[in-house]
Structure formats: structure tokens, C-alpha cells
Design an enzyme around this catalytic site. Sequence first.
Site, PDB file in Angstrom:
ATOM      1  N   TYR A 140       0.860  -1.178   0.000  1.00 32.13           N
ATOM      2  CA  TYR A 140       0.000   0.000   0.000  1.00 32.13           C
ATOM      3  C   TYR A 140       0.900   1.232   0.000  1.00 32.13           C
ATOM      4  O   TYR A 140       2.067   1.151  -0.379  1.00 32.13           O
ATOM      5  CB  TYR A 140      -0.907  -0.117   1.253  1.00 32.13           C
ATOM      6  CG  TYR A 140      -2.059   0.831   1.333  1.00 32.13           C
ATOM      7  CD1 TYR A 140      -2.950   0.988   0.274  1.00 32.13           C
ATOM      8  CD2 TYR A 140      -2.278   1.582   2.497  1.00 32.13           C
ATOM      9  CE1 TYR A 140      -4.017   1.868   0.386  1.00 32.13           C
ATOM     10  CE2 TYR A 140      -3.356   2.444   2.602  1.00 32.13           C
ATOM     11  CZ  TYR A 140      -4.213   2.591   1.543  1.00 32.13           C
ATOM     12  OH  TYR A 140      -5.273   3.456   1.651  1.00 32.13           O
ATOM     13  N   ARG A 193      -6.383  10.389 -10.703  1.00 29.29           N
ATOM     14  CA  ARG A 193      -5.755  11.042  -9.529  1.00 29.29           C
ATOM     15  C   ARG A 193      -5.245   9.948  -8.616  1.00 29.29           C
ATOM     16  O   ARG A 193      -5.863   9.599  -7.633  1.00 29.29           O
ATOM     17  CB  ARG A 193      -6.796  11.945  -8.841  1.00 29.29           C
ATOM     18  CG  ARG A 193      -6.246  12.971  -7.917  1.00 29.29           C
ATOM     19  CD  ARG A 193      -5.786  12.406  -6.569  1.00 29.29           C
ATOM     20  NE  ARG A 193      -6.822  12.157  -5.590  1.00 29.29           N
ATOM     21  CZ  ARG A 193      -6.822  11.098  -4.769  1.00 29.29           C
ATOM     22  NH1 ARG A 193      -5.875  10.176  -4.820  1.00 29.29           N
ATOM     23  NH2 ARG A 193      -7.790  10.932  -3.900  1.00 29.29           N
ATOM     24  N   LYS A 211      -5.916  -1.941  -2.655  1.00 29.15           N
ATOM     25  CA  LYS A 211      -7.037  -1.694  -1.731  1.00 29.15           C
ATOM     26  C   LYS A 211      -7.773  -3.003  -1.444  1.00 29.15           C
ATOM     27  O   LYS A 211      -8.190  -3.263  -0.319  1.00 29.15           O
ATOM     28  CB  LYS A 211      -8.015  -0.682  -2.333  1.00 29.15           C
ATOM     29  CG  LYS A 211      -7.457   0.740  -2.431  1.00 29.15           C
ATOM     30  CD  LYS A 211      -7.780   1.587  -1.213  1.00 29.15           C
ATOM     31  CE  LYS A 211      -7.152   2.963  -1.318  1.00 29.15           C
ATOM     32  NZ  LYS A 211      -7.322   3.781  -0.117  1.00 29.15           N
ATOM     33  N   GLU A 283     -12.411   4.904  -6.415  1.00 28.08           N
ATOM     34  CA  GLU A 283     -11.099   5.199  -5.838  1.00 28.08           C
ATOM     35  C   GLU A 283     -10.242   6.009  -6.811  1.00 28.08           C
ATOM     36  O   GLU A 283     -10.105   5.639  -7.982  1.00 28.08           O
ATOM     37  CB  GLU A 283     -10.398   3.858  -5.524  1.00 28.08           C
ATOM     38  CG  GLU A 283      -9.144   3.982  -4.715  1.00 28.08           C
ATOM     39  CD  GLU A 283      -9.395   4.381  -3.262  1.00 28.08           C
ATOM     40  OE1 GLU A 283     -10.232   3.751  -2.595  1.00 28.08           O
ATOM     41  OE2 GLU A 283      -8.736   5.335  -2.811  1.00 28.08           O
ATOM     42  N   ASP A 284      -9.700   7.075  -6.318  1.00 27.64           N
ATOM     43  CA  ASP A 284      -8.704   7.871  -7.049  1.00 27.64           C
ATOM     44  C   ASP A 284      -9.173   8.343  -8.425  1.00 27.64           C
ATOM     45  O   ASP A 284      -8.417   8.300  -9.408  1.00 27.64           O
ATOM     46  CB  ASP A 284      -7.364   7.116  -7.108  1.00 27.64           C
ATOM     47  CG  ASP A 284      -6.695   7.069  -5.728  1.00 27.64           C
ATOM     48  OD1 ASP A 284      -7.345   7.469  -4.741  1.00 27.64           O
ATOM     49  OD2 ASP A 284      -5.540   6.642  -5.641  1.00 27.64           O
ATOM     50  N   ASP A 306     -14.117   6.298  -1.460  1.00 30.31           N
ATOM     51  CA  ASP A 306     -13.151   6.163  -0.374  1.00 30.31           C
ATOM     52  C   ASP A 306     -12.441   7.485  -0.087  1.00 30.31           C
ATOM     53  O   ASP A 306     -12.182   7.821   1.069  1.00 30.31           O
ATOM     54  CB  ASP A 306     -12.139   5.099  -0.814  1.00 30.31           C
ATOM     55  CG  ASP A 306     -11.226   4.671   0.295  1.00 30.31           C
ATOM     56  OD1 ASP A 306     -11.668   4.684   1.451  1.00 30.31           O
ATOM     57  OD2 ASP A 306     -10.071   4.309   0.000  1.00 30.31           O
ATOM     58  N   ASP A 307     -12.113   8.230  -1.141  1.00 29.25           N
ATOM     59  CA  ASP A 307     -11.339   9.456  -0.960  1.00 29.25           C
ATOM     60  C   ASP A 307     -12.174  10.550  -0.306  1.00 29.25           C
ATOM     61  O   ASP A 307     -11.667  11.347   0.472  1.00 29.25           O
ATOM     62  CB  ASP A 307     -10.785   9.924  -2.313  1.00 29.25           C
ATOM     63  CG  ASP A 307      -9.903   8.856  -2.914  1.00 29.25           C
ATOM     64  OD1 ASP A 307      -8.879   8.528  -2.297  1.00 29.25           O
ATOM     65  OD2 ASP A 307     -10.266   8.302  -3.978  1.00 29.25           O
ATOM     66  N   ASN A 448      -0.622  11.565   0.156  1.00 28.88           N
ATOM     67  CA  ASN A 448       0.167  10.371  -0.139  1.00 28.88           C
ATOM     68  C   ASN A 448       0.777  10.485  -1.531  1.00 28.88           C
ATOM     69  O   ASN A 448       0.256  11.223  -2.357  1.00 28.88           O
ATOM     70  CB  ASN A 448      -0.748   9.129  -0.111  1.00 28.88           C
ATOM     71  CG  ASN A 448      -1.330   8.885   1.263  1.00 28.88           C
ATOM     72  OD1 ASN A 448      -0.639   8.976   2.250  1.00 28.88           O
ATOM     73  ND2 ASN A 448      -2.630   8.606   1.316  1.00 28.88           N
TER      74      ASN A 448
HETATM   75  N1  LIG Z   1      -4.675   9.833   4.067  1.00 28.16           N
HETATM   76  C1  LIG Z   1      -5.698   9.399   3.379  1.00 28.16           C
HETATM   77  O1  LIG Z   1      -6.404   8.461   3.765  1.00 28.16           O
HETATM   78  C2  LIG Z   1      -6.030  10.040   2.084  1.00 28.16           C
HETATM   79  C3  LIG Z   1      -5.175  10.903   1.494  1.00 28.16           C
HETATM   80  N2  LIG Z   1      -5.500  11.498   0.312  1.00 28.16           N
HETATM   81  C4  LIG Z   1      -4.490  12.359  -0.289  1.00 28.16           C
HETATM   82  O2  LIG Z   1      -4.962  13.674  -0.338  1.00 28.16           O
HETATM   83  C5  LIG Z   1      -4.418  14.319  -1.462  1.00 28.16           C
HETATM   84  C6  LIG Z   1      -5.520  15.053  -2.191  1.00 28.16           C
HETATM   85  O3  LIG Z   1      -6.489  14.163  -2.637  1.00 28.16           O
HETATM   86  P1  LIG Z   1      -7.886  14.712  -3.189  1.00 28.16           P
HETATM   87  O4  LIG Z   1      -8.537  15.579  -2.218  1.00 28.16           O
HETATM   88  O5  LIG Z   1      -8.623  13.551  -3.689  1.00 28.16           O
HETATM   89  O6  LIG Z   1      -7.372  15.577  -4.429  1.00 28.16           O
HETATM   90  P2  LIG Z   1      -8.127  16.721  -5.206  1.00 28.16           P
HETATM   91  O7  LIG Z   1      -7.419  16.871  -6.484  1.00 28.16           O
HETATM   92  O8  LIG Z   1      -9.575  16.478  -5.206  1.00 28.16           O
HETATM   93  O9  LIG Z   1      -7.861  18.030  -4.307  1.00 28.16           O
HETATM   94  C7  LIG Z   1      -6.621  18.644  -4.172  1.00 28.16           C
HETATM   95  C8  LIG Z   1      -6.843  20.003  -3.581  1.00 28.16           C
HETATM   96  O10 LIG Z   1      -5.577  20.554  -3.261  1.00 28.16           O
HETATM   97  C9  LIG Z   1      -5.492  21.863  -3.793  1.00 28.16           C
HETATM   98  N3  LIG Z   1      -4.113  22.203  -4.096  1.00 28.16           N
HETATM   99  C10 LIG Z   1      -3.323  21.668  -5.041  1.00 28.16           C
HETATM  100  N4  LIG Z   1      -2.109  22.269  -4.993  1.00 28.16           N
HETATM  101  C11 LIG Z   1      -2.165  23.183  -4.013  1.00 28.16           C
HETATM  102  C12 LIG Z   1      -1.240  24.113  -3.493  1.00 28.16           C
HETATM  103  N5  LIG Z   1      -0.002  24.197  -3.965  1.00 28.16           N
HETATM  104  N6  LIG Z   1      -1.642  24.918  -2.490  1.00 28.16           N
HETATM  105  C13 LIG Z   1      -2.882  24.830  -2.006  1.00 28.16           C
HETATM  106  N7  LIG Z   1      -3.815  23.945  -2.447  1.00 28.16           N
HETATM  107  C14 LIG Z   1      -3.431  23.137  -3.447  1.00 28.16           C
HETATM  108  C15 LIG Z   1      -6.362  21.846  -5.033  1.00 28.16           C
HETATM  109  O11 LIG Z   1      -6.692  23.177  -5.341  1.00 28.16           O
HETATM  110  P3  LIG Z   1      -7.557  23.589  -6.631  1.00 28.16           P
HETATM  111  O12 LIG Z   1      -8.925  23.087  -6.339  1.00 28.16           O
HETATM  112  O13 LIG Z   1      -7.464  25.072  -6.627  1.00 28.16           O
HETATM  113  O14 LIG Z   1      -6.917  22.932  -7.795  1.00 28.16           O
HETATM  114  C16 LIG Z   1      -7.521  20.990  -4.542  1.00 28.16           C
HETATM  115  O15 LIG Z   1      -8.427  21.787  -3.835  1.00 28.16           O
HETATM  116  C17 LIG Z   1      -3.716  13.254  -2.284  1.00 28.16           C
HETATM  117  O16 LIG Z   1      -2.335  13.330  -2.057  1.00 28.16           O
HETATM  118  C18 LIG Z   1      -4.219  11.962  -1.714  1.00 28.16           C
HETATM  119  O17 LIG Z   1      -3.238  10.956  -1.740  1.00 28.16           O
HETATM  120  C19 LIG Z   1      -6.694  11.287  -0.295  1.00 28.16           C
HETATM  121  C20 LIG Z   1      -7.579  10.424   0.238  1.00 28.16           C
HETATM  122  C21 LIG Z   1      -7.289   9.689   1.458  1.00 28.16           C
HETATM  123  C1  LIG Z   2      -5.293   6.745   0.795  1.00 29.55           C
HETATM  124  C2  LIG Z   2      -5.952   7.151  -0.415  1.00 29.55           C
HETATM  125  O1  LIG Z   2      -7.034   6.672  -0.718  1.00 29.55           O
HETATM  126  C3  LIG Z   2      -5.335   8.127  -1.269  1.00 29.55           C
HETATM  127  O2  LIG Z   2      -4.291   8.647  -0.932  1.00 29.55           O
HETATM  128  O3  LIG Z   2      -5.900   8.389  -2.336  1.00 29.55           O
HETATM  129 MG   LIG Z   3      -7.539   7.011  -2.730  1.00 32.36          MG
END
Ligand SMILES: NC(=O)C1=CN([C@@H]2O[C@H](COP(=O)(O)OP(=O)(O)OC[C@H]3O[C@@H](n4cnc5c(N)ncnc54)[C@H](OP(=O)(O)O)[C@@H]3O)[C@@H](O)[C@H]2O)C=CC1
Ligand SMILES: CC(=O)C(=O)O
Ligand SMILES: [Mg+2]
Length: 592
Positions: A140, A193, A211, A283-284, A306-307, A448
Site C-alpha cells: 500500500y 488522480r 485496496k 477510488e482515485d 473512499d477518498d 500520499n
Molecule cells: N490519508 C488518506 O487516507 C487520504 C489521502 N488522500 C491524499 O490527499 C491528497 C488530495 O487528494 P484529493 O482531495 O482527492 O485531491 P483533489 O485533487 O480532489 O484536491 C486537491 C486540492 O488541493 C489543492 N491544491 C493543489 N495544490 C495546491 C497548493 N499548492 N496549495 C494549495 N492547495 C493546493 C487543489 O486546489 P484547486 O482546487 O485550486 O486545484 C484541490 O483543492 C492526495 O495526495 C491523496 O493521496 C486522499 C484520500 C485519502
Molecule cells: C489513501 C488514499 O485513498 C489516497 O491517498 O488516495
Molecule cells: Mg484514494
Amino acid sequence: MESMMKSLRGDDVSVLDLDPKTAVGGGVGDVYGEDRATEEQQVTPWTVSVASGYSLLRDPHHNKGLAFSEKERDAHYLRGLLPPTCISQEIQVKKMLHNLRQYQVPLQRYMAMMDLQEMNERLFYKLLIDHVEELLPVVYTPTVGEACQKYGCIFRRPQGLYISLKEKGKILEVLKNWPERNIQVIVVTDGERILGLGDLGCQGMGIPVGKLSLYTALGGIRPSACLPVTIDVGTNNEQLLKDEFYIGLRQKRATGQEYAELLHEFMAAVKQNYGEKVLIQFEDFANHNAFELLAKYSTSHLVFNDDIQGTASVVLAGLVAALKLVGGTLAEHTFLFLGAGEAGTGIAELIALEMSKQTKAPVEETRKKIWLVDSKGLIVSSRKDTLQHFKKPWAHEHEPVDTLLGAVKTIKPTVLIGSSGVGRTFTKEVIEAMSSFTEKPVILALSNPTSQSECTAEEAYTWSKGRAIFASGSPFDPVLYNGKLFVPGQANNAYIFPGLGLGLVISGAIRVHDDMLLAASEALAQQVTQENFANGLIYPPFSIIRKISAQIAANVAAKAYELGLATRLPRPADLVKYAESCMYTPAYRSYR
Ligand SMILES: NC(=O)C1=CN([C@@H]2O[C@H](COP(=O)(O)OP(=O)(O)OC[C@H]3O[C@@H](n4cnc5c(N)ncnc54)[C@H](OP(=O)(O)O)[C@@H]3O)[C@@H](O)[C@H]2O)C=CC1
Ligand SMILES: CC(=O)C(=O)O
Ligand SMILES: [Mg+2]
């Protein structure tokens, strides 16, 4: 009997009795009895239905390698196909672990684990379950991220089901090509993503595969009931499009109607083939599709993102637990997010919902305690017209603020959550500012893999002078600061989705409801012990994850029954016991 075994082994008279010199096509047989002249001719690939002998050793579902007993070796035509020694599954685990530890490169460990999964499924799961804390980072995050980036290069045997634009109009047939019929959980991605690594196209397959291996190891869903799917509509990743080893369609991503039609055909085919109670985990996906897909199918299918939802549930659990360390109620804290996408807004919404349930204030009010920053700065009302729909509820009255540091200084949050996918964005100044007005700042760097984490554990503890309550999406080693050992927790949806999925499966739920996410979250928070708190932890260790998953499953199932969404009747009296009794265990079966 002998003739039956002969036929099962493939040595059917009609094949064997052919004189090699007069084989089909009339050419001349070589020393192996094969005929070069017939190479161009079509043959029927065929196999036997009862695994025995050589094919048994190559069937990952039944293979036990050196653990086949003497009796089994006699009964299943294995004599001579194995060296004489018989060893236990425990010794096999020990040996595999020893071998894995020889690899210095994480990707080599990942490949060795995938090879094992393809060779001996029960040994793979036994190893993963018994050494989950050591091996989670291998199968993972973070290693799975690198594996997806290099998937084409390391590709050996296909895992999961690939559904590309080429299969449009034939998706039901494609599903029927999958060897298992009783599917309970599907994890599907379109690869746009992948973690915080962006668009990896078809190579995102590593994520559904990873997963689902956690669904089995952590949540006890049978491997045969799991189906990893990658929908390939192309990729906008130029590097992959030029990569000669890329495994996906070489075209830009299909969008709009073409995309929607393929996804719709997939969703309809899944329901037609597996029924209404198969769980489909998105997912993603990129956020411009993720929210829409979830909204569109949540009323007709058992779907879960999941996200958006799993992450929300795990973070809420961590925050509720953190209150024991930092004091106050949820509503007494102020939350600031870096990243306003799936994870950020999903978490924000669940926190607001929980606050609303606790305080009886409307969600519109409780949202005001939560602020988000995206790539253009703080989300404020003056930006409302240009915001994506999922950000609009967070556009509060405030002057525009361009930077995270500016937002921290003006909002003065007690909790800072990174969900931006961009590494090292929680700078020294940001963490020092957080620590200047909060005794114990809660800092969650969720992105991540490790390379995208908003800060490292060492940075969080050092810059906050040992005062931060820290957890991250990908694991970090403990940190020694000022003579004290700080153990960071892992805020990852892997705590939630296996148990949530198990709860849905055992109750026969037909829809996912927000209250189930709250139920899952509550069950997880309850598993944090005084000993964990004493170590600054807001999550229990992964080493007891199967116990945690059973508790989560029971809470989720209870909610499904309460909401009238469960179809498996009557409701078992003791749901925890029932969940545990349903969990897959990887011990070898004895063969008659
Ligand atoms: N720990 C966990 O269990 C999980 C972790 N994650 C991680 O979270 C991260 C984001 O995932 P997700 O929300 O799906 O992604 P999205 O693409 O949906 O969202 C990313 C967000 O970050 C913003 N962003 C990007 N670059 C910057 C920057 N330099 N400064 C400020 N804001 C920024 C984007 O802004 P804008 O909208 O303006 O483009 C957007 O709002 C990934 O790395 C993923 O691996 C996700 C799910 C679970
Ligand atoms: C953990 C997870 O689902 C992610 O980083 O997208
Ligand atoms: Mg994910």
C-alpha cells in the site's frame, strides 16, 4: 478412476495417441513431438477443472508449496514435483519475511509480494495479516505509488479487470470473463488522480489491487469476492503516452458524454451481473468526476467514494480521539485545510455534520468553524461565483488571503489538515505559527505517498517543539526529539474501508448512508486506548486492525439495520461476533 484422472490431467487419448510424425497439418514432429509446420494453425487453449499435480502447484488459490503433506502429495499427483521436505505455513511465512527483508529497494519487496499473491494466495494473506505493520507500506502507500508509476515496466501477470473504451458495448461480456461469480466488493479507478501522483492512466490498477488486498487482510472479505477494476479512457500524462512500456490506451482522456456513457454501461453491467448488493468503491478518480459519480449512483447502487467518505470517517475518528489530548469539543475547535478537493471537502462536511449532531446547530452554522485553502488561497465569499460546486459551502465571509501562512495567521486554527497532494507545504513558519497560539496543535499531513506529505513527522515535532499531535497519510518512523520518543499515527482511510465494507456485506446493505460513516468513525475512535493516548497517538495500531474492522463492521451493520437498509434478516444478535465469524482466515485447508 484412472481414465478420469488421465482426462483431468490433460493426457486424453485423443491427444496423446496421435503419432507425432503425422500430427495435424502433416508436417514432421520434432523431438518434443511438436510440429513447426502447424505453428500457424489455431489451437484450443484448454485446461482441467479439478486442480491436481503440476497445475495444482500453479493454482494460487490452492497451492501450498512445500506445505503439502505427505498424504496430499500422494493423493494429488504431487510426488516428484516437490522436493522431499514438508514445512508448516509458519515456516513459510518466516522464510518469505526473511527473503523480503533482504531487498533494500521497496519496489523489489512490492514485486516479491505480488509474485507471492500470484503464486500462493493463502501464504500471501497469512504473511500480510501476521506482519501488517511492516508490510502495509509495501503493498500500500507509499510503495504502491511507485509501483503504479512503473507499472508498465514491472508488469508480469495481469491482475484485475481492464475495461477500456475498446470494450464499449461489451462490458457485460467482459465481466463474464472474470473467473469468479460471487463478487461482493469492487474497487474501481479511472487512474486520473492516483494518490498525490496525478494521472497515471491504466497504470492506476495497482490501487484497486492494493485496496482489495487490504479488504481481505484487514477486513476479512474473501479474496474470491473481490474484483479490482480499471476503467481506461486514455491518459493526459504525456510521459506515459510516450513510454514504450505503457500498458494503457495511447490517447488523450475521453471526457463528457463518451466518458459518462462508458461509466454508465459499467455501473449497469455490474448491477446486472452481480446484483444490487455488490459494493462499488470509487477510488482515485479526479474530483471533476468523483463527486458527480457518487451523487449519480448513490441512489441506485451500493456505492462509496473512499477518498471523499472513507477519508472523512478516518479523520473524524482521529479528531474525536485527539480531543482527549487537546481538550474541548469539536465545536470549540477551529479547522483549517490546505486542499479543498475530495479529501478536504469530504472531511470538512463530515466534521460539520458531527458537530451539528452534537450541538443541534444547523450544518450551515457548524460549517463556519471550518476553513479551506485551495491553490488560489483561502476560500471566501468573494470567490463564490468561480468556485467548483463542492467548494461553495465553504466560501465564508472574509477578506481574500493568498497563502497558507496568511490564512493560519488570520484564522488561528487549532487543527491543520493537509489534503493538497503537494509535499512540504507545511513549512517551518506555518507550524511555528500554529504553535504560537495553540498549546497542542493538531497537524494532519494526509497527502500520499510520502513524497507528497505536507510535512514529515520530524518536522512537525521539531518545529512545534514537541507539542504537535501529528498523524500522516503515509507512515513515518518514530522521532526522537529532546530525549523523548514521538510515535506518529497513520491517518489513512485503510482503517475504515475494510470494516465499513464488511459491515455492508454482512448486513446485506443496499445503500451507503452518511450515518454509517459516522458509525464507522465512532467505532474506530473507541479503539484508541489510554496507552495509545499516553504515547500521543490518536489511532490504534494497525497490528489489531482485524479486531478494529470487526467493531467497525458491527457498528455499520447496526446502523444499516436501524435505517432499514439491511436485507440480511433476521439481524444477528451479536454483530461483533457475527462479523468476526464471517472474516476470511488464510490458514491452509486440508485436501481430501
Ligand atoms: N490519508 C488518506 O487516507 C487520504 C489521502 N488522500 C491524499 O490527499 C491528497 C488530495 O487528494 P484529493 O482531495 O482527492 O485531491 P483533489 O485533487 O480532489 O484536491 C486537491 C486540492 O488541493 C489543492 N491544491 C493543489 N495544490 C495546491 C497548493 N499548492 N496549495 C494549495 N492547495 C493546493 C487543489 O486546489 P484547486 O482546487 O485550486 O486545484 C484541490 O483543492 C492526495 O495526495 C491523496 O493521496 C486522499 C484520500 C485519502
Ligand atoms: C489513501 C488514499 O485513498 C489516497 O491517498 O488516495
Ligand atoms: Mg484514494
